[in-house]
Design a protein around this motif. Structure first.
Motif, PDB file in Angstrom:
ATOM      1  N   LEU A   1     -22.385 -36.008 104.799  1.00 43.66           N
ATOM      2  CA  LEU A   1     -22.760 -34.678 105.282  1.00 43.66           C
ATOM      3  C   LEU A   1     -24.276 -34.512 105.314  1.00 43.66           C
ATOM      4  N   THR A   2     -24.948 -34.960 104.271  1.00 42.44           N
ATOM      5  CA  THR A   2     -26.410 -34.883 104.258  1.00 42.44           C
ATOM      6  C   THR A   2     -26.999 -35.729 105.388  1.00 42.44           C
ATOM      7  N   GLY A   3     -26.478 -36.941 105.535  1.00 40.22           N
ATOM      8  CA  GLY A   3     -26.987 -37.833 106.568  1.00 40.22           C
ATOM      9  C   GLY A   3     -26.763 -37.290 107.965  1.00 40.22           C
ATOM     10  N   ALA A   4     -25.594 -36.694 108.195  1.00 41.37           N
ATOM     11  CA  ALA A   4     -25.286 -36.150 109.521  1.00 41.37           C
ATOM     12  C   ALA A   4     -26.093 -34.893 109.817  1.00 41.37           C
ATOM     13  N   LEU A   5     -26.375 -34.083 108.793  1.00 43.09           N
ATOM     14  CA  LEU A   5     -27.163 -32.868 108.983  1.00 43.09           C
ATOM     15  C   LEU A   5     -28.632 -33.169 109.251  1.00 43.09           C
ATOM     16  N   THR A   6     -29.111 -34.272 108.716  1.00 44.32           N
ATOM     17  CA  THR A   6     -30.544 -34.577 108.795  1.00 44.32           C
ATOM     18  C   THR A   6     -30.870 -35.741 109.725  1.00 44.32           C
ATOM     19  N   GLY A   7     -29.835 -36.441 110.212  1.00 44.43           N
ATOM     20  CA  GLY A   7     -30.093 -37.612 111.044  1.00 44.43           C
ATOM     21  C   GLY A   7     -29.013 -37.847 112.077  1.00 44.43           C
ATOM     22  N   ASP A   8     -28.567 -39.103 112.166  1.00 53.92           N
ATOM     23  CA  ASP A   8     -27.618 -39.515 113.200  1.00 53.92           C
ATOM     24  C   ASP A   8     -26.184 -39.438 112.683  1.00 53.92           C
ATOM     25  N   TYR A   9     -25.335 -38.671 113.398  1.00 57.11           N
ATOM     26  CA  TYR A   9     -23.951 -38.501 112.962  1.00 57.11           C
ATOM     27  C   TYR A   9     -23.205 -39.825 112.937  1.00 57.11           C
ATOM     28  N   ALA A  10     -23.269 -40.577 114.010  1.00 63.03           N
ATOM     29  CA  ALA A  10     -22.483 -41.803 114.116  1.00 63.03           C
ATOM     30  C   ALA A  10     -22.821 -42.790 113.011  1.00 63.03           C
TER      31      ALA A  10
ATOM     32  N   GLU B   1     -11.967 -35.951 115.984  1.00 61.34           N
ATOM     33  CA  GLU B   1     -11.585 -34.776 115.183  1.00 61.34           C
ATOM     34  C   GLU B   1     -12.627 -34.490 114.106  1.00 61.34           C
ATOM     35  N   ALA B   2     -13.105 -35.554 113.471  1.00 60.69           N
ATOM     36  CA  ALA B   2     -14.108 -35.392 112.417  1.00 60.69           C
ATOM     37  C   ALA B   2     -15.411 -34.854 112.977  1.00 60.69           C
ATOM     38  N   GLN B   3     -15.781 -35.310 114.181  1.00 57.25           N
ATOM     39  CA  GLN B   3     -17.023 -34.834 114.777  1.00 57.25           C
ATOM     40  C   GLN B   3     -16.915 -33.362 115.194  1.00 57.25           C
ATOM     41  N   LYS B   4     -15.753 -32.962 115.701  1.00 55.75           N
ATOM     42  CA  LYS B   4     -15.554 -31.561 116.049  1.00 55.75           C
ATOM     43  C   LYS B   4     -15.660 -30.680 114.802  1.00 55.75           C
ATOM     44  N   ALA B   5     -15.050 -31.142 113.714  1.00 61.36           N
ATOM     45  CA  ALA B   5     -15.125 -30.384 112.455  1.00 61.36           C
ATOM     46  C   ALA B   5     -16.564 -30.273 111.975  1.00 61.36           C
ATOM     47  N   PHE B   6     -17.321 -31.336 112.155  1.00 64.09           N
ATOM     48  CA  PHE B   6     -18.705 -31.319 111.704  1.00 64.09           C
ATOM     49  C   PHE B   6     -19.542 -30.335 112.513  1.00 64.09           C
ATOM     50  N   GLU B   7     -19.272 -30.202 113.788  1.00 63.28           N
ATOM     51  CA  GLU B   7     -20.035 -29.247 114.593  1.00 63.28           C
ATOM     52  C   GLU B   7     -19.860 -27.825 114.057  1.00 63.28           C
ATOM     53  N   THR B   8     -18.635 -27.490 113.654  1.00 67.31           N
ATOM     54  CA  THR B   8     -18.404 -26.175 113.039  1.00 67.31           C
ATOM     55  C   THR B   8     -19.127 -26.079 111.712  1.00 67.31           C
ATOM     56  N   TYR B   9     -19.011 -27.133 110.905  1.00 67.90           N
ATOM     57  CA  TYR B   9     -19.670 -27.169 109.601  1.00 67.90           C
ATOM     58  C   TYR B   9     -21.181 -27.015 109.757  1.00 67.90           C
ATOM     59  N   LYS B  10     -21.748 -27.727 110.701  1.00 64.02           N
ATOM     60  CA  LYS B  10     -23.199 -27.681 110.930  1.00 64.02           C
ATOM     61  C   LYS B  10     -23.649 -26.280 111.328  1.00 64.02           C
ATOM     62  N   LYS B  11     -22.874 -25.610 112.173  1.00 63.46           N
ATOM     63  CA  LYS B  11     -23.239 -24.251 112.597  1.00 63.46           C
ATOM     64  C   LYS B  11     -23.203 -23.292 111.418  1.00 63.46           C
ATOM     65  N   LEU B  12     -22.150 -23.390 110.599  1.00 64.88           N
ATOM     66  CA  LEU B  12     -22.077 -22.534 109.414  1.00 64.88           C
ATOM     67  C   LEU B  12     -23.258 -22.801 108.486  1.00 64.88           C
TER      68      LEU B  12
ATOM     69  N   LEU C   1     -12.111 -27.801 107.428  1.00 63.15           N
ATOM     70  CA  LEU C   1     -12.385 -27.787 108.864  1.00 63.15           C
ATOM     71  C   LEU C   1     -11.812 -29.030 109.543  1.00 63.15           C
ATOM     72  N   LEU C   2     -11.899 -30.156 108.851  1.00 59.36           N
ATOM     73  CA  LEU C   2     -11.331 -31.398 109.376  1.00 59.36           C
ATOM     74  C   LEU C   2      -9.813 -31.283 109.515  1.00 59.36           C
ATOM     75  N   SER C   3      -9.177 -30.662 108.517  1.00 63.38           N
ATOM     76  CA  SER C   3      -7.731 -30.442 108.591  1.00 63.38           C
ATOM     77  C   SER C   3      -7.382 -29.560 109.788  1.00 63.38           C
ATOM     78  N   SER C   4      -8.223 -28.561 110.054  1.00 69.67           N
ATOM     79  CA  SER C   4      -7.993 -27.670 111.195  1.00 69.67           C
ATOM     80  C   SER C   4      -7.975 -28.424 112.518  1.00 69.67           C
ATOM     81  N   GLU C   5      -8.763 -29.485 112.581  1.00 73.04           N
ATOM     82  CA  GLU C   5      -8.851 -30.268 113.817  1.00 73.04           C
ATOM     83  C   GLU C   5      -7.783 -31.359 113.877  1.00 73.04           C
ATOM     84  N   GLY C   6      -6.957 -31.435 112.840  1.00 73.64           N
ATOM     85  CA  GLY C   6      -5.919 -32.461 112.812  1.00 73.64           C
ATOM     86  C   GLY C   6      -6.411 -33.814 112.325  1.00 73.64           C
ATOM     87  N   GLY C   7      -7.593 -33.839 111.734  1.00 74.90           N
ATOM     88  CA  GLY C   7      -8.156 -35.093 111.246  1.00 74.90           C
ATOM     89  C   GLY C   7      -7.928 -35.300 109.766  1.00 74.90           C
ATOM     90  N   LYS C   8      -8.275 -36.501 109.293  1.00 80.03           N
ATOM     91  CA  LYS C   8      -8.135 -36.856 107.880  1.00 80.03           C
ATOM     92  C   LYS C   8      -9.366 -37.629 107.432  1.00 80.03           C
TER      93      LYS C   8
END
Length: 430
Positions: free
Chosen positions: A403-412, A239-250, A215-222
């Motif tokens: 990924l665990t930290g972002a799903l359960t807490g603060d992304y940044a 880019e990484a945050q956009k990819a994570f939003e998709t990941y989180k929804k899935l 998903l990160l590659s899809s957004e042009g991120g690394k």
């Protein structure tokens, strides 16, 4: 074909330094031909045996026989000794063999190759690339066979993850066509839950970092990139945050998928095999046994992208073929690679269900899973191509923890912590 390869799941071995051997010496092939003359340019390898290491379960059926027959008939008197290696403990075994010169050609996972190249263990074949057919190698596969602009191996095959679904549950929900976009996929997952009563429309634990990588590659991120002569983590980027939003929804569709575990804890094929899971995102070998869930009950399609014209990106796992720097048969090894990688033998790779190293051979790809994986492979990428990447995948893996930290807490906060750790590990001296 079952390919439980370290490279295919992206677990890179820690590479121990190998001293470069014989880098200034001419190949012992030169001027030491036997009495018989080979048909290819008058070359003779009579009485010589080439030692080739392949990993257990890797070579497709019929490939070794075809390559051996063609090579030995092209160079009469030459012999090929294929030796099948186990993955367990292979890192130390390869290091020893490369330093001793006891192997000529060897299969390496694509995430391992840079490490062995940097250690001096692999022969630089940059000048031989064209003769090996390299002008047509898929660029995203070949990246993993290079280091700092030099060619140290040849791409052999890759595979990637696709959406694997339970046909019975999809039929129960009234679903027949594969979704073309992520929004359509979300709608299908909603329908599985509402119409078919599926608790887990998708099984996706929180630490499925290979899915996130795609998903990160899809957004042009690394995951990381070079800033001057230092590596910096890439998870704090937009880019990484956009990819994570998709990941989180899935991941939100996975009611029982633990947020602090990966797809191997427990093995997701065992969870899917119970028959009450709508979909999972898997490799070809991550399927239930036939006696648990018959193959005709399982379907595949690429994870869709945001628009119908392009599927989501994927991690490309696979293998390269390299020549040992210390090989006493380097010319013979190069001629072996010409045979092993020609269209006929790469066609066997495609027919066996993997993605070959040339897009011109993609029409020969066979098998439902491989045909589903093929469209996404064009959007595939590898992890940062550096010898120190293996450090990042060592447990505790900072990407999983992110990924665990972002799903359960603060992304940044989770991204900053992971970026710092990734940079620290990538910038370690070998």
């Amino acid at each position: 074909m079952k390919r439980q390869l370290i490279a295919a799941v992206g677990v890179a071995a820690m590479v121990v330094g190998v001293a470069a051997c014989g880098s200034d010496a001419k190949s012992s092939d030169e001027g030491k031909g036997g009495s018989s003359s080979a048909s290819a340019g008058g070359k003779s390898y009579s009485g010589k045996t080439l030692t080739v290491w392949l990993m257990d379960g890797s070579a497709p059926k019929g490939w070794t026989e075809s390559v051996k027959s063609e090579f030995e008939s092209t160079y009469p008197g030459a012999k090929v000794d294929f030796q099948i290696q186990k993955w367990n403990g292979i890192g130390a075994k390869i290091t020893t063999a490369l330093s001793e010169g006891s192997v000529d050609v060897l299969e390496l996972g694509n995430t391992q190759t840079a490490g062995y190249a940097a250690s001096g263990g692999l022969l630089d074949i940059t000048k031989d690339k064209a003769a090996l057919g390299g002008a047509d190698w898929a660029a995203n596969q070949n990246e993993a066979a290079t280091l700092e602009g030099k060619q140290y191996a040849a791409p052999w095959w890759v595979s990637n993850r696709v959406v694997t679904y339970n046909k019975d549950l999809w039929a129960k929900a009234g679903l027949s066509a594969a979704p073309k976009t992520l929004d359509e996929f979300y709608a299908d997952l909603d329908k599985l839950k509402a119409t078919a009563g599926v608790t887990d429309p998708i099984y996706m634990p929180g630490q499925e970092w290979y899915v996130y990588f795609g998903l990160l590659s899809s957004e042009g991120g690394k995951l990381a990139k070079k800033d001057g002569d230092k590596w910096v983590g890439g998870l704090s980027t937009p880019e990484a945050q956009k990819a994570f939003e998709t990941y989180k929804k899935l991941q939100s569709y996975s009611a029982t998928g633990p947020k602090d575990k990966d797809e191997a804890t427990p093995q997701q094929k065992e969870v899917f095999g119970k028959g009450d899971i709508g979909t999972m995102i898997s490799l070809g070998w991550e399927l239930p046994e036939e006696k648990v869930m018959p193959k005709d009950k399982i379907g595949f399609f690429p994870l869709p992208g945001k628009t119908a014209d392009k599927s989501s990106g994927v991690f490309l796992g696979g293998s390269n073929l390299a020549i040992a720097q210390a090989s006493k048969n380097s010319d013979m090894a190069k001629d072996f690679l010409k045979v092993a990688l020609n269209d006929k033998n790469e066609g066997l790779v495609a027919a066996a269900g993997s993605i070959p190293n040339k897009t011109s051979l993609n029409s020969q790809v066979a098998g439902e899973f491989a045909k589903a994986a093929l469209p996404a492979s064009a959007n595939g990428a590898i992890t940062p191509n550096t010898p120190t990447w293996a450090n990042v995948e060592n447990e505790p893996n900072p990407i999983k923890e992110f990924l665990t930290g972002a799903l359960t807490g603060d992304y940044a906060a989770a991204a900053k912590k992971a970026d710092d750790e990734i940079a620290k590990r990538l910038n370690q001296k070998q």
